[in-house]
Design an enzyme around this catalytic site. Structure first.
Site, mmCIF file in Angstrom:
data_model
loop_
_atom_site.group_PDB
_atom_site.id
_atom_site.type_symbol
_atom_site.label_atom_id
_atom_site.label_comp_id
_atom_site.label_asym_id
_atom_site.label_seq_id
_atom_site.Cartn_x
_atom_site.Cartn_y
_atom_site.Cartn_z
ATOM 1 N N CYS A 48 1.955 4.449 44.782
ATOM 2 C CA CYS A 48 1.310 5.153 43.408
ATOM 3 C C CYS A 48 0.959 4.653 42.166
ATOM 4 O O CYS A 48 2.438 4.836 41.384
ATOM 5 C CB CYS A 48 0.944 6.844 43.711
ATOM 6 N N CYS A 51 1.390 7.776 39.757
ATOM 7 C CA CYS A 51 3.301 7.808 39.688
ATOM 8 C C CYS A 51 3.965 7.049 38.610
ATOM 9 O O CYS A 51 4.624 7.647 38.079
ATOM 10 C CB CYS A 51 3.563 7.782 41.406
ATOM 11 N N CYS A 168 -7.530 13.362 27.696
ATOM 12 C CA CYS A 168 -8.071 12.094 27.828
ATOM 13 C C CYS A 168 -7.501 10.981 26.868
ATOM 14 O O CYS A 168 -7.425 11.384 26.080
ATOM 15 C CB CYS A 168 -9.494 11.932 26.749
ATOM 16 N N CYS A 171 -9.329 9.754 24.004
ATOM 17 C CA CYS A 171 -8.805 10.460 22.842
ATOM 18 C C CYS A 171 -7.246 9.760 22.076
ATOM 19 O O CYS A 171 -7.469 10.526 20.748
ATOM 20 C CB CYS A 171 -9.192 11.674 23.001
#
Length: 412
Positions: A48, A51, A168, A171
């Site tokens: 992943c 991960c 986000c 952001c």
């Protein structure tokens, strides 16, 4: 000897590579989870990508808490921990779950995956302080449902609002630039740079009201208006600065210092230039015109009035004390501006005065530049003529030599 060196290197590598994240499987899970310590468990898969991105942050998280008080653990839910993943309804990777002390019933973790968010969650749930040094408080004004209307809809303020979410990525990337802009505008009481966690449950109604559908969404609330303007420019510091200067009528630079245009009044700029180039008998007439213009500004804002008054004051001082006053005053202000301990309001005041005084010499500097340009062109023209003059001289000398040689030849 070689064995000793190899053993030392191996021990050093093992020490460096040591991890405080506990690896769990079906055999040791309840040895660490559900006992006398609360636990945060990451269910991951080796393949992943998310991960792998989380792994270094998770290691830092484990280092930040004492292991005898909080368990920070992980299990390969696609391998040795597959049964654990099924038992705890893990459907994606990574999945993080919080197990309170003495409980095997977890609570899902759904906040950000940055160190700050993770550490805050663990501290809140466990009551254990982390070793992480807290970040400085944000410079941007923090809005929520309770104070949004009082600040963003204040009739006396222009407010730029960034609607963000803690998780986000865009952001987070924007935050350093946005914070610098907020710092640059701290001295502007009527131009506010603000931020709101629009994904927090209490704030979602406010975000919905202003049609916030993605993060970050940035809107500008003009002074005296309840309807915002959508901000659609770029997210660099300079782009934010340019937008705010245009919409707030300010003159800030990225560093927060006022620009060269701050405090300038166009009509008085022209009069200042005329005043400086006028003859001594004519200067009182120019001063009179400046005073007349000042009288028309009774309805102007305080900043414009203050600037206009300084134009008049400067003219009065020059008439009273001569042009030497202007030179000394410019030098005095320049020296003060170089001081690192000036208060922001004093710095602004001096910068505006420096900008205004520069207007008095602008016309004279322009005339000097034009005169220098004329001299330069004359020198260039003269230089262009030199090669031709030299050629003409050589030709005349050659003709003279040829005539002399002809005469000698005839005489022979």
């Amino acid at each position: 000897m070689k064995f000793g060196i190899s053993f030392s290197l191996f021990a050093f590598a093992a020490l460096v590579g040591a991890s405080n994240v506990i690896d769990l499987d079906t055999k040791n899970f309840e040895e660490y989870v559900g006992g006398d310590r609360p636990a945060l468990v990451e269910f991951y898969a080796p393949w992943c990508g998310h991960c792998k991105n989380l792994a270094p942050v998770y290691e830092q998280l484990a280092d930040a808490f004492p292991s005898d008080k909080v368990v920070i653990a992980k299990t390969d839910a696609d391998g040795v921990g597959r049964d654990l993943g099924s038992k705890y309804d893990v459907k994606g990777f990574p999945t993080l779950k919080w197990f309170p002390k003495g409980s095997l019933t977890p609570e899902d973790y759904s906040s950000g995956r940055d160190l700050e968010a993770l550490a805050g969650f663990v501290s809140e749930k466990s009551g254990v302080k982390s070793k992480i040094k807290p970040p400085p408080p944000p410079v941007a004004v923090q809005l929520d449902a309770s104070n949004f209307d009082d600040i963003a809809l204040n009739d006396d303020k222009n407010v730029l609002v960034a609607f963000t979410a803690p998780w986000c990525g865009h952001c987070k990337n924007m935050k350093p630039a946005y914070e610098k802009v907020a710092k640059a505008f701290l001295s502007e009481s009527d131009c506010v740079v603000a931020q709101m966690d629009a994904d927090a449950a209490p704030n979602k109604p406010v975000a919905a009201k202003y049609d916030v559908r993605s993060f970050p969404t940035i809107k500008f609330f003009p002074k005296g208006s309840k309807e915002p303007i959508a901000y659609s420019t770029g997210r660099s510091e300079q782009q934010f600065i340019d937008f705010l200067n245009e919409h707030c009528g300010t003159h800030r630079s990225i560093t927060g210092v006022l620009s060269e245009t701050a405090g300038k009044v166009l009509t008085l700029d022209t009069l200042a230039s005329n005043f400086f180039t006028a003859s001594l008998p004519e200067r009182p007439d120019v001063l009179g015109k400046a005073r007349e213009y000042l009288a028309t500004l009774t309805g102007a804002d305080k900043k414009t009035n203050t600037s206009a008054q300084y134009y008049v004051k400067a003219m009065e001082r020059v008439i009273e004390k001569g042009e030497g006053w202007l030179t000394k005053e410019q030098a005095r202000i320049a020296g003060l501006l170089a001081s690192p301990s000036l208060a922001p309001t004093k710095l602004d005041e001096l910068k505006i005065k420096a900008n205004i005084l520069s207007s008095f010499a602008a016309q004279k500097a322009s005339e000097a530049a034009e005169a220098a340009e004329d001299i330069y062109e004359q020198v260039v023209d003269a230089a262009k003529q030199v090669p031709q003059q030299a050629k003409d001289g050589v030709d005349q000398f050659a003709d003279a030599v040829q005539d002399k040689a002809q005469k000698i030849k005839e005489e022979l």
